[in-house]
Design an enzyme around this catalytic site. Structure first.
Site, mmCIF file in Angstrom:
data_model
loop_
_atom_site.group_PDB
_atom_site.id
_atom_site.type_symbol
_atom_site.label_atom_id
_atom_site.label_comp_id
_atom_site.label_asym_id
_atom_site.label_seq_id
_atom_site.Cartn_x
_atom_site.Cartn_y
_atom_site.Cartn_z
ATOM 1 N N HIS A 189 0.728 -1.295 -0.048
ATOM 2 C CA HIS A 189 -0.026 0.043 -0.122
ATOM 3 C C HIS A 189 0.940 1.212 0.112
ATOM 4 O O HIS A 189 0.649 2.163 -0.610
ATOM 5 C CB HIS A 189 -0.855 0.098 1.205
ATOM 6 N N SER B 129 -2.658 -8.065 2.780
ATOM 7 C CA SER B 129 -2.873 -8.179 4.162
ATOM 8 C C SER B 129 -3.482 -9.402 4.584
ATOM 9 O O SER B 129 -3.117 -9.768 5.886
ATOM 10 C CB SER B 129 -3.896 -6.948 4.440
ATOM 11 N N LYS C 231 -17.042 -8.182 5.818
ATOM 12 C CA LYS C 231 -15.569 -8.692 6.051
ATOM 13 C C LYS C 231 -15.254 -8.618 7.314
ATOM 14 O O LYS C 231 -15.328 -7.552 8.100
ATOM 15 C CB LYS C 231 -14.672 -7.853 5.227
ATOM 16 N N ARG D 253 -1.603 -5.843 -8.440
ATOM 17 C CA ARG D 253 -0.519 -6.760 -8.122
ATOM 18 C C ARG D 253 -0.438 -7.812 -9.170
ATOM 19 O O ARG D 253 -0.103 -7.359 -10.251
ATOM 20 C CB ARG D 253 -0.562 -7.433 -6.735
HETATM 21 P P1 ADP Z 1 -5.593 -6.046 0.405
HETATM 22 O O1 ADP Z 1 -5.985 -6.634 -0.789
HETATM 23 O O2 ADP Z 1 -4.217 -6.111 0.758
HETATM 24 O O3 ADP Z 1 -6.544 -6.438 1.647
HETATM 25 P P2 ADP Z 1 -7.096 -3.521 0.173
HETATM 26 O O4 ADP Z 1 -8.525 -4.042 0.002
HETATM 27 O O5 ADP Z 1 -6.604 -2.620 1.575
HETATM 28 O O6 ADP Z 1 -5.805 -4.603 0.143
HETATM 29 O O7 ADP Z 1 -6.382 -2.932 -1.221
HETATM 30 C C1 ADP Z 1 -6.566 -1.426 -1.395
HETATM 31 C C2 ADP Z 1 -5.944 -1.221 -2.907
HETATM 32 O O8 ADP Z 1 -4.577 -1.499 -2.609
HETATM 33 C C3 ADP Z 1 -6.271 -2.416 -4.006
HETATM 34 O O9 ADP Z 1 -6.290 -1.660 -5.075
HETATM 35 C C4 ADP Z 1 -5.330 -3.407 -4.013
HETATM 36 O O10 ADP Z 1 -5.138 -3.928 -4.969
HETATM 37 C C5 ADP Z 1 -4.031 -2.390 -3.716
HETATM 38 N N1 ADP Z 1 -2.758 -3.018 -3.144
HETATM 39 C C6 ADP Z 1 -2.712 -3.944 -1.912
HETATM 40 N N2 ADP Z 1 -1.785 -4.288 -1.718
HETATM 41 C C7 ADP Z 1 -0.895 -4.061 -2.856
HETATM 42 C C8 ADP Z 1 0.444 -4.359 -3.265
HETATM 43 N N3 ADP Z 1 1.204 -5.063 -2.555
HETATM 44 N N4 ADP Z 1 0.749 -3.956 -4.421
HETATM 45 C C9 ADP Z 1 0.131 -2.907 -4.964
HETATM 46 N N5 ADP Z 1 -1.175 -2.742 -4.624
HETATM 47 C C10 ADP Z 1 -1.528 -3.301 -3.467
#
Ligand code: ADP
Length: 173
Positions: free
Chosen positions: A18, A129, A42, A91
């Site tokens: 993030h 996460s 969730k 990703r």
């Molecule tokens: P997660 O999928 O890790 O639970 P979130 O729901 O908080 O994450 O995701 C928020 C945004 O951040 C989404 O667009 C997700 O694809 C992106 N994101 C999460 N982890 C990464 C990473 N390692 N690299 C790039 N983008 C990420």
């Protein structure tokens, strides 16, 4: 005109992946609102308040980053903060299908809204996460995948968590 983007997510907890997207986003946008989404379907490890607190701690006094939260439709939140751009990270290919659907539904719900995708640094390709929480819950070291302050917060939730570096084994044949 200043360029504003909203970076929404669960951030449960915020990871280095993030952080990477936020830093890349700052090269493009003048201001980014990191918006913690409240998703009742969730089950989360950290409360929305805890997540906001943790992100605020990382952001410090950077005037270009704001931390907020929303529940309900993201497009409604965008309207309240007067933004039309959603920032998302990509990703592996597995993200693509879901992100594509999300971008299309948001555009359908509000024609003004555009989603901008930034590709993660290759180091953070598999950093998410859910996997981090899973490893941490069994005591596995996740140092280097989350900022150090977040590591301490994870330790409070998972007392088994080893805070050292990942274990290395000697090469053997
Ligand atoms: P997660 O999928 O890790 O639970 P979130 O729901 O908080 O994450 O995701 C928020 C945004 O951040 C989404 O667009 C997700 O694809 C992106 N994101 C999460 N982890 C990464 C990473 N390692 N690299 C790039 N983008 C990420």
């Amino acid at each position: 005109m200043s360029k504003l983007a909203v970076y929404p997510g669960s951030f449960d907890p915020i990871t280095n992946g993030h952080v990477d997207i936020i830093n890349r986003g700052l090269r493009i946008f003048d201001k980014i609102i990191i918006a913690v989404g409240y998703n009742p379907t969730k089950s989360a490890l950290f409360t929305v308040e805890e997540r906001i607190e943790m992100i605020k701690g990382l952001v410090g006094d950077n005037p270009r980053l704001v931390v907020g939260s929303y529940s309900g439709l993201l497009v409604d939140y965008l309207e309240t903060v007067d933004a039309t751009v959603i920032l998302r990270g990509l990703r592996a290919m597995s993200d693509f299908e879901y992100e594509f659907q999300l971008a299309l539904i948001n555009r359908r719900l509000d024609r003004q809204v555009e989603t901008v995708f930034l590709m993660t640094g290759s180091k953070w390709f598999y950093c998410n996460s859910r996997i981090i929480k899973e490893a941490a819950s069994f005591g596995g070291s996740v140092r280097g995948l989350v900022p150090d302050d977040i590591l301490h917060k994870l330790k409070e939730k998972y007392p088994l968590l080893r805070e050292g570096n990942a274990r290395k084994r000697k090469e053997r044949c």
